[in-house]
Design an enzyme around this catalytic site. Sequence first.
Site, PDB file in Angstrom:
ATOM      1  N   ASP A 163      35.805  46.108  37.233  1.00 25.19           N
ATOM      2  CA  ASP A 163      34.969  44.994  37.692  1.00 25.19           C
ATOM      3  C   ASP A 163      35.440  43.648  37.163  1.00 25.19           C
ATOM      4  O   ASP A 163      35.108  42.616  37.725  1.00 25.19           O
ATOM      5  CB  ASP A 163      33.479  45.219  37.414  1.00 25.19           C
ATOM      6  N   SER A 164      36.264  43.644  36.120  1.00 25.42           N
ATOM      7  CA  SER A 164      36.716  42.334  35.631  1.00 25.42           C
ATOM      8  C   SER A 164      37.858  41.768  36.481  1.00 25.42           C
ATOM      9  O   SER A 164      38.324  40.663  36.230  1.00 25.42           O
ATOM     10  CB  SER A 164      37.121  42.408  34.165  1.00 25.42           C
TER      11      SER A 164
END
Length: 781
Positions: free
Chosen positions: A468-469
């Site tokens: 998700d980063s």
Amino acid sequence: MKYGYYDNDNREYVITRPDTPTPWLNYLGDGGFSGIISNTAGGLVFDRDPGNFRITRYNFNRIPYDRPGRYLYFKDMGSGAVWSPTWQPVQAELDSYSCRHGMGYTRISSEKDGIQSEITYFIPEGKQYEIWKGTVKNTSATVKNLKLFSYVEFSCYIAKYDIECDWPRYFFDCRRKGNAIIFNPSDDFIREKRLLSYIATDLPIEGHDCARIEFLGTCRDESNPIAVERGVCGNSDINGDNACGSFCCPVSLAPGEEKSFVFTIGNACDEEEIKEQVASASDYPLVHEQLEELKAAWRKNSRYLQVKTPDEQMNTMLNIWHPYQCRMTFNWSRFISFYERGLDRGWGYRDSMQDVLGVVHSAPDKVKERLRTLMGIQKSDGNARTLYFPGTGESMGGGRSDDHIWTVFSVCTYVKETGDYGFLEELIPFIDGGEGTVLQHLKLGLEFTKHHLGEHGVPLFLGSDWNDSLSKISWDKHKAESAFVFFQAAHAAYELIHLFEHLKDTENTQWAKQYYEWCRSVEPVLWDGKWYLRGFTDYGEKYGTDDDEYNKIFLNPQSWAVLSRLPSAEKGNSCFENVKQYLFCDLGVVSHAPASSGIDFQKKYFFGMKTGIRENGGLFFHASTWAIIAETLLGRNEDAYSLYHRELPTVRNDRADVCKVEPYIYSSSMVGPSHERYGSGECSWLSGTASWMFLAASQYILGFRPDYDGVIIDPCVPLEWDGFSYTRIYRGISCTVQSPKLPVENARAKKIIVDGETLDSNFLPYDTIRGKQSVEIVVVY
Ligand code: IFM
């Protein structure tokens, strides 16, 4: 530098100095009434859901950190000396200190000025209260007159309100009733009825304070409360302000005399129930029995796999700490730890789906229940909601590209472990209406992925993939494509072909094969010549390519490509030769390299995190687990084991000053070699590392891999090992596997001898062992 050692006989890690580089934590409870506790008694207590049912307060990311907690203060009324037997919060120098983190309990012992104390913190199985079981002993030659003060701070049930707003305290009500301080705030702004929270003791009570300000005093903190300084509490109650639970208890000890005591923190429906709980908690033989029962339950949790390898550090992890971490990660997903604040994460669909893998062999019923719950937040279009809150049943989010795909591997692993084929036909509702069988849920997930492709025919990144980063990659045009999701989907299709063939379900086998063929046709698009791309950016450019100066090669696409079985052996080996060249380091393997810093769409820089930290070029252990599995699938025994060994927490015990985090459990990541804090651990305890590393070690290195009709016995170990053995409980049968030393490097099992009978392959058919209590298996290379 070391801060402690492993006491494997007692299944404890013993911390020998209190000033550990970060709070070294343990969990109390097993998913119901629970808490976290540090080696100096910091931490909090909550009931099932630390976001919606928080009982005591904890200040995250504040200085001084790890406060408040379950505090005791000792005041020697003769000398006036004040200290905390757990070192914090007073930090007075102790003559001795040790903290034993065990399975489900923590014991902190110390001595100062002739006063010895030992406090054991635990939550009896299935109970709604936590016990601090203590002893205090006078080891001096003179009479000691002490006063013991307790301190906990009560929280609004809804932790977010408690932290973000001032107004919850106007609802607080906290008063002493006999030997209990009862916290009973009005609950008209919460949906669930607030139970009574309390702290109680069996010590004689001289006074109390329920008002935090009265106990601590103005312009002071937990390290120097005015009440302790004065040696008396003010008997304050709370009617609309911050509340604490402090008793002042006089204790007089003759030389050599020892006294026992108990403090209890709990949650109860009414005062009658508080009395019952406190009576049970003060029944010393019962408390002793409950602690023994707790230890036995945790011993049982790890008996499903017991190993004897030449690697002692591996043995300590697999026999004691690793299954414990797997269970805690299963319980708490990414919800609550020293790093996760119990506010917004709940159970993540993606995270919890993977967490089941670490406990499927030891708690299959709980896994089945968790799978049901999670699939219950999948939508009828196949995509899943992101988060689930166990206390309230609420869910939120969705629109990510990977969540729904994780279900396939988890369900298949559950069925392989248990043989519970009936589960596949069970009906599970969709969160937006209607219902479908488990198999339909799986297929819809894969269909969703195939219906959301980008311009290269690769699945869209959507809201995020596993990483998700990296989400900024699709924030402009929403056209970015993810190789990770592609290979994950291919891996899922590969799994489903195997499942449907086993079920002799021709129609679905055909469907899964077509899906896999589609994957086969797309795979070349992602090949970059020496390794696989990470995907395509919003502007259709290759990402993770040798053409670029930064972010050339990512670990995950290489691992998941191999897991999908799409690449040839030649391509797979080329990927991992390059992984070795660009990503390996002495502590493990980094996420990608060279990592760039900052966001710049033109340059294809999408990570905001500083270079070398977490998924931006750090050692992200969750991702390493897939690399280890991939290396075993490629037949690269030495590299697989060497990576596994280097990343063992037990290997870094004497580098705790550098690595910072607990050396008895995996952290989520460590700062990578491109950063000046190389080796510093981040975010310990709750991580997908736990379950996948357990799978990597047990199924792929030690090679006990349950399949539909039996078990594949396929160790992948280094030549230097002289041989090894382990016992794995599989469907109630105790399977002992013995392996001699490998004849040559990279040797793999050709045959097995089962109870003296040689089989033609390394497959152990379940039918041949069904009904037995135990079997002896010898591996032949
Ligand atoms: O996959 C995620 C997870 O959901 C939360 N922690 C970080 C992982 C990798 O980005």
